[in-house]
Design a protein around this motif. Structure first.
Motif, PDB file in Angstrom:
ATOM      1  N   PRO A 157      32.330  39.297  42.267  1.00 24.72           N
ATOM      2  CA  PRO A 157      31.359  38.197  42.202  1.00 24.72           C
ATOM      3  C   PRO A 157      31.418  37.502  40.839  1.00 24.72           C
ATOM      4  N   PRO A 158      31.083  36.224  40.774  1.00 23.69           N
ATOM      5  CA  PRO A 158      31.207  35.482  39.518  1.00 23.69           C
ATOM      6  C   PRO A 158      30.336  36.020  38.392  1.00 23.69           C
ATOM      7  N   TRP A 159      29.239  36.718  38.701  1.00 24.47           N
ATOM      8  CA  TRP A 159      28.379  37.211  37.629  1.00 24.47           C
ATOM      9  C   TRP A 159      28.961  38.456  36.959  1.00 24.47           C
ATOM     10  N   ASP A 160      30.047  39.010  37.501  1.00 18.07           N
ATOM     11  CA  ASP A 160      30.692  40.168  36.887  1.00 18.07           C
ATOM     12  C   ASP A 160      31.937  39.789  36.094  1.00 18.07           C
ATOM     13  N   LEU A 161      32.085  38.518  35.775  1.00 16.86           N
ATOM     14  CA  LEU A 161      33.290  38.086  35.074  1.00 16.86           C
ATOM     15  C   LEU A 161      33.346  38.676  33.675  1.00 16.86           C
ATOM     16  N   PRO A 162      34.459  39.308  33.325  1.00 11.93           N
ATOM     17  CA  PRO A 162      34.608  39.830  31.964  1.00 11.93           C
ATOM     18  C   PRO A 162      34.983  38.705  30.999  1.00 11.93           C
ATOM     19  N   ALA A 163      34.946  39.005  29.719  1.00 13.80           N
ATOM     20  CA  ALA A 163      35.332  38.010  28.714  1.00 13.80           C
ATOM     21  C   ALA A 163      36.789  37.595  28.919  1.00 13.80           C
ATOM     22  N   GLU A 164      37.632  38.545  29.230  1.00 13.41           N
ATOM     23  CA  GLU A 164      39.038  38.277  29.547  1.00 13.41           C
ATOM     24  C   GLU A 164      39.197  38.376  31.059  1.00 13.41           C
ATOM     25  N   PRO A 165      39.869  37.435  31.680  1.00 14.80           N
ATOM     26  CA  PRO A 165      40.040  37.518  33.137  1.00 14.80           C
ATOM     27  C   PRO A 165      40.898  38.719  33.525  1.00 14.80           C
ATOM     28  N   LYS A 166      40.599  39.269  34.677  1.00 19.46           N
ATOM     29  CA  LYS A 166      41.405  40.376  35.193  1.00 19.46           C
ATOM     30  C   LYS A 166      42.753  39.820  35.631  1.00 19.46           C
ATOM     31  N   LEU A 167      43.815  40.485  35.216  1.00 20.25           N
ATOM     32  CA  LEU A 167      45.156  40.067  35.600  1.00 20.25           C
ATOM     33  C   LEU A 167      45.705  40.950  36.720  1.00 20.25           C
ATOM     34  N   TRP A 168      45.219  42.184  36.791  1.00 23.88           N
ATOM     35  CA  TRP A 168      45.624  43.099  37.849  1.00 23.88           C
ATOM     36  C   TRP A 168      44.537  44.147  38.025  1.00 23.88           C
ATOM     37  N   ARG A 169      44.641  44.884  39.122  1.00 23.76           N
ATOM     38  CA  ARG A 169      43.733  46.005  39.394  1.00 23.76           C
ATOM     39  C   ARG A 169      44.589  47.171  39.881  1.00 23.76           C
ATOM     40  N   VAL A 170      44.337  48.339  39.335  1.00 25.77           N
ATOM     41  CA  VAL A 170      45.040  49.558  39.719  1.00 25.77           C
ATOM     42  C   VAL A 170      44.069  50.468  40.440  1.00 25.77           C
ATOM     43  N   ASP A 171      44.450  50.929  41.626  1.00 31.86           N
ATOM     44  CA  ASP A 171      43.646  51.877  42.400  1.00 31.86           C
ATOM     45  C   ASP A 171      44.551  53.050  42.772  1.00 31.86           C
ATOM     46  N   ARG A 172      44.495  54.103  41.968  1.00 32.88           N
ATOM     47  CA  ARG A 172      45.364  55.265  42.199  1.00 32.88           C
ATOM     48  C   ARG A 172      45.018  55.979  43.506  1.00 32.88           C
ATOM     49  N   PHE A 210      49.627  40.723  46.026  1.00 32.55           N
ATOM     50  CA  PHE A 210      49.553  39.527  45.196  1.00 32.55           C
ATOM     51  C   PHE A 210      48.512  38.615  45.827  1.00 32.55           C
ATOM     52  N   VAL A 211      47.388  38.433  45.128  1.00 27.62           N
ATOM     53  CA  VAL A 211      46.315  37.581  45.625  1.00 27.62           C
ATOM     54  C   VAL A 211      46.028  36.500  44.596  1.00 27.62           C
ATOM     55  N   SER A 212      45.338  35.465  45.023  1.00 34.01           N
ATOM     56  CA  SER A 212      45.079  34.339  44.121  1.00 34.01           C
ATOM     57  C   SER A 212      44.145  34.706  42.980  1.00 34.01           C
ATOM     58  N   VAL A 213      42.969  35.232  43.310  1.00 36.13           N
ATOM     59  CA  VAL A 213      41.966  35.550  42.291  1.00 36.13           C
ATOM     60  C   VAL A 213      41.268  36.858  42.662  1.00 36.13           C
ATOM     61  N   PRO A 214      40.622  37.510  41.695  1.00 28.44           N
ATOM     62  CA  PRO A 214      39.855  38.714  42.019  1.00 28.44           C
ATOM     63  C   PRO A 214      38.702  38.379  42.961  1.00 28.44           C
ATOM     64  N   SER A 215      38.316  39.331  43.774  1.00 29.52           N
ATOM     65  CA  SER A 215      37.219  39.103  44.709  1.00 29.52           C
ATOM     66  C   SER A 215      35.867  39.497  44.122  1.00 29.52           C
ATOM     67  N   ALA A 273      43.925  54.754  46.328  1.00 28.33           N
ATOM     68  CA  ALA A 273      44.474  54.013  47.467  1.00 28.33           C
ATOM     69  C   ALA A 273      45.969  53.746  47.312  1.00 28.33           C
ATOM     70  N   LYS A 274      46.562  54.178  46.188  1.00 30.19           N
ATOM     71  CA  LYS A 274      47.976  53.915  45.884  1.00 30.19           C
ATOM     72  C   LYS A 274      48.269  52.417  46.012  1.00 30.19           C
ATOM     73  N   ARG A 275      47.496  51.634  45.234  1.00 27.43           N
ATOM     74  CA  ARG A 275      47.590  50.183  45.338  1.00 27.43           C
ATOM     75  C   ARG A 275      47.471  49.544  43.957  1.00 27.43           C
ATOM     76  N   ILE A 276      48.320  48.538  43.738  1.00 30.27           N
ATOM     77  CA  ILE A 276      48.235  47.705  42.546  1.00 30.27           C
ATOM     78  C   ILE A 276      48.129  46.264  43.031  1.00 30.27           C
ATOM     79  N   THR A 277      47.101  45.569  42.575  1.00 31.81           N
ATOM     80  CA  THR A 277      46.869  44.184  42.985  1.00 31.81           C
ATOM     81  C   THR A 277      47.011  43.279  41.774  1.00 31.81           C
ATOM     82  N   PHE A 278      47.811  42.235  41.925  1.00 27.66           N
ATOM     83  CA  PHE A 278      48.010  41.242  40.868  1.00 27.66           C
ATOM     84  C   PHE A 278      47.282  39.959  41.245  1.00 27.66           C
TER      85      PHE A 278
END
Length: 122
Positions: A49-64, A42-47, A66-71
């Protein structure tokens, strides 16, 4: 200062951690073989860079791999997707995000994570 006549201070970070963490633990209890070794962060914001911001903010990231889910707490808490902005709907949205991220990790649909009827879970 707190006293018996004063309400406890509301802490958004602790509230988020309690809701998201509780939902993660519930899903781990339902899917121990699949989620037992998965790291949940659980982290505050995605790491990103600001120029890669999608139209919708990322709410989580799944990395199979690394067996990791980041919110991402801030985008989840500030999401404009709520049709009613109250504590119950904010809680349901956080729970929805946890279910959706875990379903993505497992390659399932979120409703497939629910226990079968008659198992005693509510």
């Amino acid at each position: 200062m707190l006293g018996p006549e004063l309400p406890l201070l509301h802490n958004r970070i602790a509230s988020f951690d309690r809701i998201a963490g509780g939902t993660v633990e519930y899903l781990r209890s339902l899917w121990p073989e699949d989620l037992g070794n998965v790291q949940f962060d659980f982290v505050s914001v995605p790491s990103d860079p600001p120029w890669d911001l999608p139209a919708e903010p990322k709410l989580w990231r799944v990395d199979r791999n690394a067996k990791r889910i980041t919110f991402f707490r801030v985008p989840l808490q500030r999401s404009g997707r709520l049709h009613v902005n109250d504590a119950a709907h904010r809680r349901m949205f956080i729970e929805y995000a946890v279910y959706s991220a875990v379903a993505e990790y497992l390659g399932r649909e979120p409703w497939e994570l629910l226990p079968p009827e008659g198992t005693g879970h509510f």
